[in-house]
Design an enzyme around this catalytic site. Structure first.
Site, short mmCIF file in Angstrom:
data_model
loop_
_atom_site.label_atom_id
_atom_site.label_comp_id
_atom_site.label_asym_id
_atom_site.label_seq_id
_atom_site.Cartn_x
_atom_site.Cartn_y
_atom_site.Cartn_z
N GLU A 27 -23.63 107.61 45.22
CA GLU A 27 -24.69 108.44 44.62
C GLU A 27 -25.76 108.72 45.67
OE1 GLU A 27 -27.58 106.71 41.85
OE2 GLU A 27 -27.04 108.28 40.43
N TYR A 59 -29.24 116.54 43.61
CA TYR A 59 -28.57 115.29 43.24
C TYR A 59 -27.07 115.45 43.46
CZ TYR A 59 -26.67 111.57 40.32
OH TYR A 59 -25.97 110.47 39.87
#
Ligand code: GDP
Ligand code: MN
Length: 432
Positions: free
Chosen positions: A241, A153
């Site tokens: 993101e 991530y």
């Protein structure tokens, strides 16, 4: 152009919107998913990324099943990944109103791409992040699928507590990052970036290492992280993101997903990007409000709230809950107010059939209370207001404002302070 105060208000409101755990504690029923900032679809974000040297898969966008099939043929890949384009995340585990499960599908057969696209386009996709009924899918992305050997991530955020950008990463990607943060906080890594100095090589390297990239992959990941940071700055993003930020068995670091949000204040210098906003996922009422430079947030209670500034919006929200009520919506008036805006605001607030009372909570700092009072009385008369109206005004020119309201002959309940206003509006609903 929005004033700095209005922009600040939006930021704070956005934080409010992004505090679901807190809000859940306030009321199970409260669901906040409005868009305060420009938010692009994955395919649009990936185009920006690839224009800035960030590695994404080859892809096409399709509006119809036939186009999706054609796109798969054109891609000429070993395997394809078909992805429904909606702004919410969690698509992989979502469900369509057509019955199809999963907003992300892998297949080796172009015909299957067409068949699956047929069950996506025109249907609603419900995920953990959408309203229950889901969001209508108008487009799909058809991309060359790559094998993924590891999912991490990575995000870059403008973070108030860090007074600037911060890199956030976890070797535990692909899954729900909030869950990782809760169960394994030691697996969330952060790097604060000095916006004047920019991202340092050592920071990018450290993050790459923390994400678990080994050998030559470490440099590659660090390079991608720096490119993502440069993109973040250049496009005035508030958030980039990438989940998963993955690696392939062939040894490539690839951004498999993309979510970018932008700072509304940068619209003047990011015209091309803002022109990409199709607004199709906005609530029509949000678009209508935006026309008058008003910010609207829909909730599911029954007390409409008319406020100026995000701080007051939050305080109003809290105090209504504390007194046992629930806000139906918020309309934020911002700074430089005109009477006509007040009228439009009332029109929008009362358009919501759930509204059983209106609470006006305005602090006249920049705003002149008399203008608000005139706007309110005009709106009450012309819209033939049928629900109780509780007004708390404070600040500049408040006495003249009180006179205007008192002499209007209208049924308006005055409140001396916020507590009083909340009590009176909750009571006016409870009485019904
Ligand atoms: P989200 O569910 O909305 O976050 O959508 P993503 O784009 O992140 O896709 C969900 C999941 O599908 C990812 O976490 C991956 O595990 C998987 N996925 C997406 N693209 C590919 C791909 O090209 N190859 C493989 N093998 N899996 C993929
Ligand atoms: Mn994802």
């Amino acid at each position: 152009m929005a004033s700095p105060a209005a922009a600040q208000a939006r930021k704070v409101l956005r934080d409010l919107v992004l505090r679901p755990p807190l809000l859940a504690a306030r009321s199970q029923a409260v669901q906040l998913t409005p868009r305060r900032w420009l938010n692009l679809q994955e395919y649009q974000s990936k185009k920006l990324m690839s224009d800035h040297g960030v590695r994404v898969q080859r892809f096409y966008v399709a509006d119809t099943a036939k186009e999706a099939l054609e796109a798969a043929k054109k891609l000429n890949a070993k395997e394809f990944v078909l992805k429904a384009q909606i702004l919410a995340g969690g698509r992989g585990k979502g469900v369509f109103s057509s019955g199809l499960k999963g907003g992300v599908h892998l297949t080796k057969d172009p015909q299957v791409v067409g068949q699956l696209a047929k069950q996506m386009i025109g249907y609603n996709l419900a995920t953990k992040q959408t309203p229950k009924e889901g969001v209508k899918v108008n487009k799909v992305m058809v991309a060359e699928a790559l094998d993924i050997s590891r999912e991490t991530y990575l995000a870059i955020l403008m973070d108030r507590s860090c007074n600037g950008p911060v890199l956030v990463g976890s070797p535990q990607g692909g899954v729900d990052i909030e869950e990782v943060a809760a169960s394994n906080p030691e697996l969330i890594f952060k790097e604060q970036i000095d916006i004047m100095e920019g991202i340092k090589d050592s920071q990018a390297q450290r993050m790459a290492e923390n994400l678990g990239f080994l050998g030559p992959l470490k440099n590659q990941a660090a390079d991608q992280i720096k490119k993502l940071y440069n993109l973040f700055l250049k496009i005035d993003a508030t958030q980039v993101e990438v989940n998963p930020f993955g690696e392939t068995p062939e040894g490539q670091v690839v951004c498999f997903d993309a979510k970018i949000n932008f700072d509304d204040n940068a619209e003047f210098r990011q015209k091309d990007i803002f022109a990409m906003d199709d607004k199709s996922e906005n609530e029509p009422i949000e678009n209508e409000a935006a026309k008058y430079d008003l910010k609207y947030i829909g909730l599911d209670g029954n007390i409409a709230c008319f406020v100026n500034g995000a701080g007051l919006a939050m305080a109003t929200c809290d105090i209504i809950f504390l007194n046992g009520g629930k806000p139906a919506n918020f309309l934020d008036l911002g700074g430089g107010v005109k009477e006509a805006q007040v009228y439009q605001a009332f029109k929008l607030l009362t358009a919501d059939p759930k509204v059983e009372a209106i609470l006006v909570n305005i602090f006249g700092g920049i705003v002149n209370c008399a203008i608000i009072a005139n706007g309110i009385t005009k709106a009450c008369r012309e819209l033939e207001l049928k629900v109780p109206l509780v007004v708390r005004l404070e600040g500049t020119n408040v006495h003249e404002a009180q006179n205007i309201l008192n002499n209007s002959g209208l049924l308006i309940t005055s409140a001396v302070d916020l507590e009083d206003a909340a009590k009176k509006s909750v009571a006016s609903v409870a009485k019904k």
